[in-house]
Design a protein around this motif. Structure first.
Motif, short mmCIF file in Angstrom:
data_model
loop_
_atom_site.label_atom_id
_atom_site.label_comp_id
_atom_site.label_asym_id
_atom_site.label_seq_id
_atom_site.Cartn_x
_atom_site.Cartn_y
_atom_site.Cartn_z
N PRO A 34 0.83 -1.21 0.00
CA PRO A 34 0.00 0.00 0.00
C PRO A 34 0.86 1.25 0.00
O PRO A 34 2.03 1.23 0.41
N ALA A 35 0.29 2.35 -0.45
CA ALA A 35 1.01 3.63 -0.45
C ALA A 35 1.47 3.97 0.97
O ALA A 35 0.87 3.53 1.95
N GLU A 36 2.52 4.77 1.05
CA GLU A 36 3.16 5.06 2.34
C GLU A 36 2.17 5.56 3.39
O GLU A 36 2.14 5.07 4.52
N ARG A 37 1.36 6.55 3.02
CA ARG A 37 0.41 7.11 3.99
C ARG A 37 -0.57 6.03 4.48
O ARG A 37 -0.83 5.91 5.67
N GLU A 38 -1.10 5.27 3.53
CA GLU A 38 -2.08 4.23 3.87
C GLU A 38 -1.46 3.15 4.76
O GLU A 38 -2.06 2.71 5.75
#
Length: 243
Positions: A34-38
């Motif tokens: 998943p993307a870093e923020r997620e």
């Protein structure tokens, strides 16, 4: 005196957690994280700790960062970390069997409890995981269906500590599916899972435990071939899957 928690130890814990998820099949080679923020939100950590964890995984050969429109952090083919893991298992004789003995103890008792405690609703995810093996195409779908089965069975047993212990123990060993040629033993695994499920559904605790034991002993043999060499006519020089 209690050890002080630092951002470094937190990053190591995050790296260990992601490494175990890769080992047990939650995330497969070629899949994107998943993307870093997620991902940071999922794990409940600061992004700086996640970045450090990803850096550690990159150094160990577990992930690679790609740029461009399809960029992101992807799980590698795992050749380098798998070889390092195999070397460690060879050097620490008995560790692999200790882990598998532990898994057998945990998962046979889980099967017993599931046979005694299950409800109709708690068996639905177990049955769905068995049925998913009928339609798997490729390594990723196979590993996910396999992982779903073991987790669903633990939940049917109604013991959260057993569920957590099983997930941890499974994460300590590479899945044989990552280290063997791309020849998914779907029929064998389907047969094993269905035997466990049928015994659990029937409330036959002894048969459920025996079916689980047989299933995990097959995993032990596969891993011993990979780590220590050929048995019978199996070639020691395992060919890695392409792509």
């Amino acid at each position: 005196m209690a050890r002080q928690v630092t951002s470094t130890t937190l990053a190591q814990a995050v790296a260990d957690h992601l490494r175990m998820r890769i080992h047990r099949g939650d995330v497969s080679p070629g899949e994107r994280l998943p993307a870093e923020r997620e991902l940071a939100e999922q794990l409940g950590v600061a992004r700086i700790s996640l970045r450090e964890a990803i850096r550690q995984l990159r150094e160990d050969g577990y992930v690679e960062v790609r740029r461009g429109s399809s960029g992101g952090t992807y799980v590698t083919e795992l050749r380098r970390p798998a070889e390092a893991w195999r070397a460690r298992m060879r050097a620490q004789v008995g560790e692999m069997d200790d882990i598998l003995d532990f898994r057998i103890a945990l998962e046979t008792e889980t099967a017993v409890l599931a046979a005694r405690r299950h409800t109709e609703s708690s068996l639905v995810p177990v049955r769905d995981a068995v049925d998913a093996l009928h339609d798997v195409i490729g390594r990723t779908a196979f590993r996910q269906a396999d992982s779903r089965f073991h987790v669903a069975l633990a939940r049917a047993a109604g013991n959260e500590r057993l569920e957590e212990a099983i997930e941890t123990a499974r994460g300590e060993l590479f899945s044989p599916r990552d280290l063997l040629p791309f020849r998914e033993p779907v029929e064998e695994t389907l047969r094993d899972h269905r035997a466990v499920y049928d015994a659990v559904r029937a409330g036959d605790a002894d048969s459920a435990a025996e079916a689980m034991r047989a299933h995990l002993e097959r995993s032990r043999r596969q891993l011993r071939i990979i780590v220590f060499g050929a048995e019978d006519d199996v070639v020691d020089d395992v060919q890695w899957p392409a792509g």
